[in-house]
Design an enzyme around this catalytic site. Sequence first.
Site, PDB file in Angstrom:
ATOM      1  N   ARG A  17       0.836  -1.206   0.000  1.00 20.00           N
ATOM      2  CA  ARG A  17       0.000   0.000   0.000  1.00 20.00           C
ATOM      3  C   ARG A  17       0.871   1.257   0.000  1.00 20.00           C
ATOM      4  O   ARG A  17       0.964   1.958  -0.996  1.00 20.00           O
ATOM      5  CB  ARG A  17      -0.930  -0.022   1.221  1.00 20.00           C
ATOM      6  CG  ARG A  17      -2.114   0.920   1.112  1.00 20.00           C
ATOM      7  CD  ARG A  17      -1.790   2.383   1.323  1.00 20.00           C
ATOM      8  NE  ARG A  17      -1.203   2.658   2.633  1.00 20.00           N
ATOM      9  CZ  ARG A  17      -0.682   3.826   2.971  1.00 20.00           C
ATOM     10  NH1 ARG A  17      -0.666   4.838   2.109  1.00 20.00           N
ATOM     11  NH2 ARG A  17      -0.134   3.985   4.157  1.00 20.00           N
ATOM     12  N   ASP A  18       1.561   1.548   1.092  1.00 24.81           N
ATOM     13  CA  ASP A  18       2.320   2.794   1.209  1.00 24.81           C
ATOM     14  C   ASP A  18       3.461   2.821   0.194  1.00 24.81           C
ATOM     15  O   ASP A  18       3.707   3.850  -0.455  1.00 24.81           O
ATOM     16  CB  ASP A  18       2.869   2.926   2.636  1.00 24.81           C
ATOM     17  CG  ASP A  18       3.326   4.343   2.965  1.00 24.81           C
ATOM     18  OD1 ASP A  18       3.313   5.198   2.058  1.00 24.81           O
ATOM     19  OD2 ASP A  18       3.694   4.596   4.114  1.00 24.81           O
ATOM     20  N   HIS A 211       4.717   4.296  12.720  1.00 27.01           N
ATOM     21  CA  HIS A 211       4.875   4.260  11.258  1.00 27.01           C
ATOM     22  C   HIS A 211       5.990   5.243  10.914  1.00 27.01           C
ATOM     23  O   HIS A 211       5.782   6.456  10.913  1.00 27.01           O
ATOM     24  CB  HIS A 211       3.554   4.658  10.599  1.00 27.01           C
ATOM     25  CG  HIS A 211       3.611   4.709   9.103  1.00 27.01           C
ATOM     26  ND1 HIS A 211       3.127   3.701   8.306  1.00 27.01           N
ATOM     27  CD2 HIS A 211       4.123   5.632   8.257  1.00 27.01           C
ATOM     28  CE1 HIS A 211       3.318   4.012   7.034  1.00 27.01           C
ATOM     29  NE2 HIS A 211       3.918   5.183   6.980  1.00 27.01           N
ATOM     30  N   HIS A 213       9.481   6.651   8.748  1.00 24.79           N
ATOM     31  CA  HIS A 213      10.180   6.713   7.458  1.00 24.79           C
ATOM     32  C   HIS A 213      11.674   6.858   7.712  1.00 24.79           C
ATOM     33  O   HIS A 213      12.106   7.206   8.809  1.00 24.79           O
ATOM     34  CB  HIS A 213       9.623   7.867   6.620  1.00 24.79           C
ATOM     35  CG  HIS A 213       8.305   7.533   5.981  1.00 24.79           C
ATOM     36  ND1 HIS A 213       7.992   7.812   4.673  1.00 24.79           N
ATOM     37  CD2 HIS A 213       7.209   6.912   6.476  1.00 24.79           C
ATOM     38  CE1 HIS A 213       6.771   7.393   4.393  1.00 24.79           C
ATOM     39  NE2 HIS A 213       6.268   6.843   5.464  1.00 24.79           N
ATOM     40  N   CYS A 244      10.541   8.658  -2.922  1.00 26.65           N
ATOM     41  CA  CYS A 244      10.038   9.585  -3.931  1.00 26.65           C
ATOM     42  C   CYS A 244      10.884   9.469  -5.192  1.00 26.65           C
ATOM     43  O   CYS A 244      12.105   9.497  -5.127  1.00 26.65           O
ATOM     44  CB  CYS A 244      10.117  11.007  -3.379  1.00 26.65           C
ATOM     45  SG  CYS A 244       9.810  12.265  -4.609  1.00 26.65           S
ATOM     46  N   ASN A 253       9.796   4.194   3.483  1.00 25.71           N
ATOM     47  CA  ASN A 253       9.475   3.640   4.786  1.00 25.71           C
ATOM     48  C   ASN A 253      10.710   2.970   5.380  1.00 25.71           C
ATOM     49  O   ASN A 253      11.670   2.658   4.683  1.00 25.71           O
ATOM     50  CB  ASN A 253       8.372   2.578   4.625  1.00 25.71           C
ATOM     51  CG  ASN A 253       7.028   3.191   4.304  1.00 25.71           C
ATOM     52  OD1 ASN A 253       6.396   3.774   5.152  1.00 25.71           O
ATOM     53  ND2 ASN A 253       6.601   3.083   3.051  1.00 25.71           N
TER      54      ASN A 253
END
Lengths: 307, 307
Positions: A17-18, A211, A213, A244, A253
Site C-alpha cells: 500500500r504505502d 509508522h 520513514h 520519492c 518507509n
Amino acid sequence: MTNIHAPEVLISEVGPRDGLQSVKATMPTADKLRWIDALAAAGLREIEVASFVPAQLLPQMADAAQVVQHALRHTGVRVMALVPNLRGAQAALQAGAQKLTLPVSASPAHSMANVRKTPEAMVEEVKAVLRLRDEMAPGVPVEVGMSTAFGCTLQGLVPEDDVLRLAVLLAEAGVDEIGLSDTTGMGNPAQVSRLFKRMFQEIGPLTGAAHLHNTRGLGLANGLAAYEAGVRTFDSSLGGLGGCPYAPGASGNVVTEDLVVMFEAMGVSTGVDLHKLMAARAPLKAGLPGEPLYGMTPEAGLPKGWV
Amino acid sequence: MTNIHAPEVLISEVGPRDGLQSVKATMPTADKLRWIDALAAAGLREIEVASFVPAQLLPQMADAAQVVQHALRHTGVRVMALVPNLRGAQAALQAGAQKLTLPVSASPAHSMANVRKTPEAMVEEVKAVLRLRDEMAPGVPVEVGMSTAFGCTLQGLVPEDDVLRLAVLLAEAGVDEIGLSDTTGMGNPAQVSRLFKRMFQEIGPLTGAAHLHNTRGLGLANGLAAYEAGVRTFDSSLGGLGGCPYAPGASGNVVTEDLVVMFEAMGVSTGVDLHKLMAARAPLKAGLPGEPLYGMTPEAGLPKGWV
C-alpha cells in the site's frame, strides 16, 4: 538467530500500500499477488495490501478488491486496507478486509492538502466509518494512523499537544488503535520516545503502531526509541519501498529487512523468517523493474550463522 | 536547528583513516588535505587523519606524516592517528599527532589474523607505546579501540566477559580511553547498551568512543543505545566511507551526516555545522571519483528550516 518463542512485536508490512502508492510504475496484479504470497510465507502477520481510493485518482490501486480477496487465503495474515473515507471503507469491507486504517493528519495544513478536510472533519469521517463497521462487520478493527505527528513539511513544527488532543478525540470516538506516523521523516528518537510515552499515558492500550520513514537514516533509531517507549507494532516496507522518484531515498518507509534484523538480534521475536523475507524481494523486483530498493541487510547479506 | 550551546557529544571523524583504508583507489594527498580542511571548517573537533603503517603494506597511507603535519594547522581540531604498534607510534609522535589510537581485538582469532599477536601480546605492545609516549610526548592521550567487541566473523560470538577483562587490563596498563568497535557490524542496540553500561561500571570515565558500522543499517540505532548508556564520543565517517568494494555497503562506518542530524534533531549539540559538513563531500568525491558514498541525509537534503 531467529527467536523461537512467541512473537513479541508485530511487523506490519505496508509495502503493497504505502510503498506502491509512492512509485510511478503500476505493478501488475499478478506480481502483487505473488509478492503478498511471499510476504505471508515469510511469516508476516499483518499486511496492508491496498488502498481503497478511486481508480482514476490512483490507477496503482484499481485492483484493490481483487488483491484483498486473494490475500484472504493466508489464514495467518490479517489483511489490512487503507481507506481515506466512508466510501473507501464500504468498498474495503465488501471486499473482506480484516482491518481498516484511516489517515488523519495532525497538521491542519497537511490535512487540507491531502484530503481537503480539517483534522476535526476527519474525526467525523472516522465516526461514520465506525458506524458503518458496526453494521457491516462488527469484529473488524479500525485503526487511525496519525499523519505528520512528528512534523510537517507544510506547517513545520506540529505541537505535541495537538497530537495528543487529536488522539484523545479519536479514542473517544471509539477507534481501536491509534498510531503515529512520521510521514515526512522529521522525527527524532527523543521526540518519538516522548510522544509515544504521552500516548500511553493518555490513551493506554489504544496506542498503536509506529509508522516511521527513513528519510535521513533515523528510521531504526526512531523504531528503537518507540520500542523502548512501549510500542509493539511497527510499520515498514520491504526494500524500503516508497522513496520519492524525484529524490531517491527521500521518503521511503523503514526497511522491513533491517528492522527484522534489529529486533531479532536484540532477542525480540518478530515471527518473521529472514531468509524467506529476503526471498520476497524477487516478486517485488519482478513487478517493478528498475525501481530502486533500499536496505543494508540485502546489500551485506544475512549475518553469518543466522538461522 | 543546530544547537548553539556547548557541544555535548564529540563526533570523531574517521573517514580519512578508517574510510580510506577500506577503499581500493589511493586518494591523492592534495585531495586528502582539502577534505580535512573542509571537515575542520564544518566544526569537527577530532579527526583520525591517517594510519602509520608501512607504506608497502598500505600505499594509501604513505603520506601519513605529511597529512598529520598539515592537519595541525587547524587549532580547533585534535589530530588523531592510528598506530598498530610501537614503530607506528614513534612515527606518529614524530609527525606531531595529538592523539594515538591502537586497535586491540577482543577476539583472539581476529587479533591473530589482523596483527599476528594475541590480545594479551597487544596489551604488552600498548604498554610499550605508553612508555614511548611518556618519553616523547607526555601530554598526548593514547586510546584503544577494541575491535570485534560485538562479534567477530572469524570467531563468531565474543563473550562479553572477555571484552570487559581486556578493558580492565588496558585500564590498568594506563590507557587514557578505551572504546568499543563494532568492526564487523554485528552489534545490536541491546548488546551495545549492556556492554557500555558494564564498561562504565568497570572502568568509569576511561570508557571511550562507540565505533559503529552500518553493515545492516543498525548504525544509528546502536549509536542511540550507546548514547543512552552514557557514551559521548562517536566515531563516524563522512559518506559512510569504508564500504567493502566487493559488497557495497557491507562494512561502512556510521554516516557522519546522518549521525549529526540525529543528535542535533534530538537537541544534543555536536558543534558541527551540517551545511558545511555536506560541503565537505565535494573534496571527498573529487579525490575518489566513482567511490560509492552513503547517507540518507545527502539524498534527501537537509531538513527544511535547518540553520
